[in-house]
Design a protein around this motif. Structure first.
Motif, PDB file in Angstrom:
ATOM      1  N   ASP A 152     -28.338 109.015  63.698  1.00 25.43           N
ATOM      2  CA  ASP A 152     -27.387 109.596  63.009  1.00 25.43           C
ATOM      3  C   ASP A 152     -26.232 108.470  62.995  1.00 25.43           C
ATOM      4  O   ASP A 152     -24.989 108.797  62.641  1.00 25.43           O
ATOM      5  CB  ASP A 152     -26.909 110.929  63.106  1.00 25.43           C
ATOM      6  CG  ASP A 152     -26.633 111.108  64.819  1.00 25.43           C
ATOM      7  OD1 ASP A 152     -26.869 110.138  65.494  1.00 25.43           O
ATOM      8  OD2 ASP A 152     -26.287 112.105  64.992  1.00 25.43           O
ATOM      9  N   GLY A 153     -26.376 107.349  63.667  1.00 21.88           N
ATOM     10  CA  GLY A 153     -25.237 106.658  64.050  1.00 21.88           C
ATOM     11  C   GLY A 153     -24.226 107.003  65.117  1.00 21.88           C
ATOM     12  O   GLY A 153     -23.346 106.156  65.389  1.00 21.88           O
ATOM     13  N   HIS A 154     -24.585 107.922  65.952  1.00 20.43           N
ATOM     14  CA  HIS A 154     -23.863 108.241  67.165  1.00 20.43           C
ATOM     15  C   HIS A 154     -24.040 107.161  68.311  1.00 20.43           C
ATOM     16  O   HIS A 154     -25.081 106.495  68.251  1.00 20.43           O
ATOM     17  CB  HIS A 154     -24.267 109.735  67.747  1.00 20.43           C
ATOM     18  CG  HIS A 154     -25.327 109.670  68.576  1.00 20.43           C
ATOM     19  ND1 HIS A 154     -26.400 110.214  68.163  1.00 20.43           N
ATOM     20  CD2 HIS A 154     -25.459 109.803  69.850  1.00 20.43           C
ATOM     21  CE1 HIS A 154     -27.441 110.381  69.068  1.00 20.43           C
ATOM     22  NE2 HIS A 154     -26.605 109.863  70.151  1.00 20.43           N
ATOM     23  N   THR A 155     -23.159 107.014  69.165  1.00 19.54           N
ATOM     24  CA  THR A 155     -23.499 106.269  70.408  1.00 19.54           C
ATOM     25  C   THR A 155     -22.488 106.885  71.499  1.00 19.54           C
ATOM     26  O   THR A 155     -21.502 107.684  71.289  1.00 19.54           O
ATOM     27  CB  THR A 155     -22.737 104.908  70.091  1.00 19.54           C
ATOM     28  OG1 THR A 155     -23.064 103.913  71.240  1.00 19.54           O
ATOM     29  CG2 THR A 155     -21.387 104.728  70.023  1.00 19.54           C
ATOM     30  N   ALA A 156     -23.131 106.708  72.760  1.00 14.69           N
ATOM     31  CA  ALA A 156     -22.657 107.618  73.758  1.00 14.69           C
ATOM     32  C   ALA A 156     -22.866 108.983  73.406  1.00 14.69           C
ATOM     33  O   ALA A 156     -23.937 109.272  72.755  1.00 14.69           O
ATOM     34  CB  ALA A 156     -21.089 107.299  74.364  1.00 14.69           C
ATOM     35  N   SER A 157     -21.819 109.881  73.642  1.00  9.09           N
ATOM     36  CA  SER A 157     -21.921 111.335  73.040  1.00  9.09           C
ATOM     37  C   SER A 157     -20.874 111.515  72.188  1.00  9.09           C
ATOM     38  O   SER A 157     -20.405 112.603  71.915  1.00  9.09           O
ATOM     39  CB  SER A 157     -22.193 112.225  74.170  1.00  9.09           C
ATOM     40  OG  SER A 157     -23.495 112.395  74.816  1.00  9.09           O
ATOM     41  N   LEU A 158     -20.643 110.353  71.254  1.00 10.75           N
ATOM     42  CA  LEU A 158     -19.780 110.600  70.248  1.00 10.75           C
ATOM     43  C   LEU A 158     -20.429 110.715  68.999  1.00 10.75           C
ATOM     44  O   LEU A 158     -20.932 109.697  68.349  1.00 10.75           O
ATOM     45  CB  LEU A 158     -18.770 109.379  70.169  1.00 10.75           C
ATOM     46  CG  LEU A 158     -18.040 109.121  71.680  1.00 10.75           C
ATOM     47  CD1 LEU A 158     -17.266 107.662  71.636  1.00 10.75           C
ATOM     48  CD2 LEU A 158     -17.019 110.273  71.896  1.00 10.75           C
ATOM     49  N   PHE A 159     -20.654 111.832  68.502  1.00 15.22           N
ATOM     50  CA  PHE A 159     -21.502 112.273  67.248  1.00 15.22           C
ATOM     51  C   PHE A 159     -20.697 112.509  66.070  1.00 15.22           C
ATOM     52  O   PHE A 159     -19.573 112.787  66.228  1.00 15.22           O
ATOM     53  CB  PHE A 159     -22.238 113.579  67.548  1.00 15.22           C
ATOM     54  CG  PHE A 159     -23.339 113.568  68.569  1.00 15.22           C
ATOM     55  CD1 PHE A 159     -24.781 113.487  68.221  1.00 15.22           C
ATOM     56  CD2 PHE A 159     -23.054 113.600  69.889  1.00 15.22           C
ATOM     57  CE1 PHE A 159     -25.821 113.547  68.913  1.00 15.22           C
ATOM     58  CE2 PHE A 159     -24.191 113.373  70.956  1.00 15.22           C
ATOM     59  CZ  PHE A 159     -25.539 113.377  70.299  1.00 15.22           C
ATOM     60  N   PRO A 160     -21.310 112.109  64.783  1.00 16.70           N
ATOM     61  CA  PRO A 160     -20.563 112.117  63.575  1.00 16.70           C
ATOM     62  C   PRO A 160     -19.894 113.668  63.432  1.00 16.70           C
ATOM     63  O   PRO A 160     -20.414 114.782  63.860  1.00 16.70           O
ATOM     64  CB  PRO A 160     -21.615 112.186  62.727  1.00 16.70           C
ATOM     65  CG  PRO A 160     -22.835 111.448  63.143  1.00 16.70           C
ATOM     66  CD  PRO A 160     -22.537 111.585  64.731  1.00 16.70           C
ATOM     67  N   GLY A 161     -18.758 113.768  63.132  1.00 16.50           N
ATOM     68  CA  GLY A 161     -18.007 115.100  62.879  1.00 16.50           C
ATOM     69  C   GLY A 161     -17.583 115.805  64.181  1.00 16.50           C
ATOM     70  O   GLY A 161     -16.991 116.778  63.930  1.00 16.50           O
ATOM     71  N   THR A 162     -17.495 115.173  65.172  1.00 15.77           N
ATOM     72  CA  THR A 162     -17.104 116.032  66.497  1.00 15.77           C
ATOM     73  C   THR A 162     -15.703 115.545  66.803  1.00 15.77           C
ATOM     74  O   THR A 162     -15.222 114.464  66.265  1.00 15.77           O
ATOM     75  CB  THR A 162     -17.961 115.597  67.698  1.00 15.77           C
ATOM     76  OG1 THR A 162     -17.944 114.239  67.750  1.00 15.77           O
ATOM     77  CG2 THR A 162     -19.345 116.222  67.436  1.00 15.77           C
ATOM     78  N   ASP A 163     -14.943 116.321  67.610  1.00 14.24           N
ATOM     79  CA  ASP A 163     -13.369 116.120  68.154  1.00 14.24           C
ATOM     80  C   ASP A 163     -13.382 114.768  68.706  1.00 14.24           C
ATOM     81  O   ASP A 163     -12.628 114.185  68.640  1.00 14.24           O
ATOM     82  CB  ASP A 163     -13.040 117.276  68.455  1.00 14.24           C
ATOM     83  CG  ASP A 163     -12.794 118.270  67.730  1.00 14.24           C
ATOM     84  OD1 ASP A 163     -12.666 118.312  66.455  1.00 14.24           O
ATOM     85  OD2 ASP A 163     -12.650 119.743  68.320  1.00 14.24           O
ATOM     86  N   GLY A 164     -14.491 114.595  69.504  1.00 15.56           N
ATOM     87  CA  GLY A 164     -14.360 113.497  70.504  1.00 15.56           C
ATOM     88  C   GLY A 164     -14.027 112.182  69.685  1.00 15.56           C
ATOM     89  O   GLY A 164     -13.703 111.219  70.229  1.00 15.56           O
ATOM     90  N   LEU A 165     -14.456 112.016  68.296  1.00 19.60           N
ATOM     91  CA  LEU A 165     -14.168 110.915  67.588  1.00 19.60           C
ATOM     92  C   LEU A 165     -12.896 110.589  67.482  1.00 19.60           C
ATOM     93  O   LEU A 165     -12.647 109.289  67.361  1.00 19.60           O
ATOM     94  CB  LEU A 165     -14.829 110.900  66.163  1.00 19.60           C
ATOM     95  CG  LEU A 165     -16.243 111.225  66.185  1.00 19.60           C
ATOM     96  CD1 LEU A 165     -16.653 111.361  64.529  1.00 19.60           C
ATOM     97  CD2 LEU A 165     -17.041 110.086  66.920  1.00 19.60           C
ATOM     98  N   GLN A 166     -11.793 111.706  67.582  1.00 18.90           N
ATOM     99  CA  GLN A 166     -10.486 111.294  67.568  1.00 18.90           C
ATOM    100  C   GLN A 166      -9.589 111.334  68.854  1.00 18.90           C
ATOM    101  O   GLN A 166      -8.509 111.054  68.933  1.00 18.90           O
ATOM    102  CB  GLN A 166      -9.968 112.351  66.804  1.00 18.90           C
ATOM    103  CG  GLN A 166     -10.667 112.587  65.473  1.00 18.90           C
ATOM    104  CD  GLN A 166     -10.718 111.308  64.476  1.00 18.90           C
ATOM    105  OE1 GLN A 166     -10.037 110.445  64.438  1.00 18.90           O
ATOM    106  NE2 GLN A 166     -11.872 111.252  63.855  1.00 18.90           N
ATOM    107  N   GLN A 167     -10.482 111.661  70.119  1.00 15.83           N
ATOM    108  CA  GLN A 167      -9.782 111.440  71.239  1.00 15.83           C
ATOM    109  C   GLN A 167      -9.431 110.228  71.870  1.00 15.83           C
ATOM    110  O   GLN A 167     -10.309 109.581  71.985  1.00 15.83           O
ATOM    111  CB  GLN A 167     -10.616 112.579  72.121  1.00 15.83           C
ATOM    112  CG  GLN A 167     -10.323 114.181  71.512  1.00 15.83           C
ATOM    113  CD  GLN A 167     -11.061 115.133  72.565  1.00 15.83           C
ATOM    114  OE1 GLN A 167     -11.070 114.968  73.849  1.00 15.83           O
ATOM    115  NE2 GLN A 167     -11.809 116.047  72.293  1.00 15.83           N
TER     116      GLN A 167
END
Length: 229
Positions: free
Chosen positions: A132-147
Motif C-alpha cells: 500500500d506504499g507505507h514505510t516504517a509504520s506510517l500507513f496511508p490515511g493515518t495521523d502519523g503522516l502529519q506528526q
C-alpha cells in the motif's frame, strides 16, 4: 531515484548487507561509531543472514529500530525479535548498544522514551515498503503522516492496532535512507512513486537509495536503473 536492481531477493539482501558493512566501517573510521536503524520485513531477514559472516566493527555499532509492533520482545511479530534471532544472537554487538522500541509498554510512553535515547543523528535508516506504499509504520490515511518529532505512537485502523514508528522528520534527518523492496506485489506502487503519482507515504522519504529485486522493479523505466548481476 537512486535505484539498484538485483536479480533475486537474496541478491538484493546480499548487496544491502555489503553496503551496511561498508557504511559501518566508514562511520567508525570517521566518527567512532555507527548508528543504524533496522526495519521489519522479509528482505531484512535475508540481509541479516548475509551480515553474520561479514567484516563489521560490531563493537562500535549501535542498533535502533525504525518501527515496532505493540507486542512483547519475544513475540514472533516483533521487529526486534526478528533481528535478534536472525543477526544479533550471532554477532558481538554489546547488549547495551542494542536499543529496542518497547512494544509492551503504553505506546505513547514507549515513543517518548525512545525519542529521548536516540542519537543526535542516525547514520543509516533501513526501511521497507508495503503493497500500500507505507514505510516504517506510517500507513496511508493515518495521523502519523502529519506528526513531527522523532518517534510516535500511530494508530493504524486498517491493522486494528497501534504501532510505534519514526516520523518522517526523523527518517529524513538521517545521513542516509535505504529502501529494501522485493517482490512483484510492490511493482505497481513503486512505478507510481517513480512517476510522482498517487499519495503514497514512502514518497515522503527524501533522496533514498532503493535496493530492488527484478520483480519489484519490473514496471520501472530501464533508464536511471543501475542493474546488477
Amino acid at each position: 531515484m537512486k535505484v539498484q536492481v538485483f536479480r533475486t531477493p537474496q541478491d538484493t539482501a546480499a548487496a544491502a548487507a555489503e553496503a551496511f558493512a561498508e557504511a559501518a566501517r566508514r562511520a567508525v573510521a570517521e566518527r567512532g561509531a555507527f548508528h543504524v536503524a533496522l526495519s521489519g520485513g522479509s528482505t531484512p531477514k535475508l540481509m541479516y543472514a548475509a551480515l553474520r559472516d561479514m567484516k563489521v566493527p560490531w563493537q562500535r555499532v549501535h542498533i535502533y529500530f525504525s518501527d515496532e509492533r505493540t507486542v512483547a520482545p519475544d513475540d514472533e511479530q516483533s521487529n526486534y525479535h526478528t533481528a535478534k534471532v536472525g543477526l544479533l544472537d550471532f554477532v558481538p554487538v554489546p547488549a547495551e548498544q542494542v536499543h529496542r522500541l518497547k512494544g509492551e509498554l503504553d505506546p505513547a510512553q514507549a515513543a517518548r522514551e525512545y525519542a529521548a535515547l536516540l542519537p543526535a543523528q542516525l547514520d543509516v535508516v533501513l526501511l521497507g515498503m508495503g503493497d500500500d506504499g507505507h514505510t516504517a509504520s506510517l500507513f496511508p490515511g493515518t495521523d502519523g503522516l502529519q506528526q513531527g518529532g522523532r518517534v510516535i505512537a500511530n494508530e493504524v485502523p486498517q491493522q486494528f492496532t497501534w504501532r510505534l514508528s519514526f516520523t518522517f522528520e526523523e527518517i529524513n534527518a538521517a545521513r542516509e535512507r535505504w529502501l529494501l523492496v522485493t517482490g512483484a506485489a510492490k511493482a505497481p506502487v513503486l512505478a507510481q512513486v517513480a512517476r510522482g503519482e498517487g499519495d503514497f507515504p514512502v514518497a515522503r522519504v527524501h533522496d533514498p537509495v532503493w535496493y530492488l529485486d527484478a520483480a519489484a522493479a519490473a514496471e520501472l523505466p530501464k533508464s536511471g536503473r543501475r542493474a546488477q548481476s
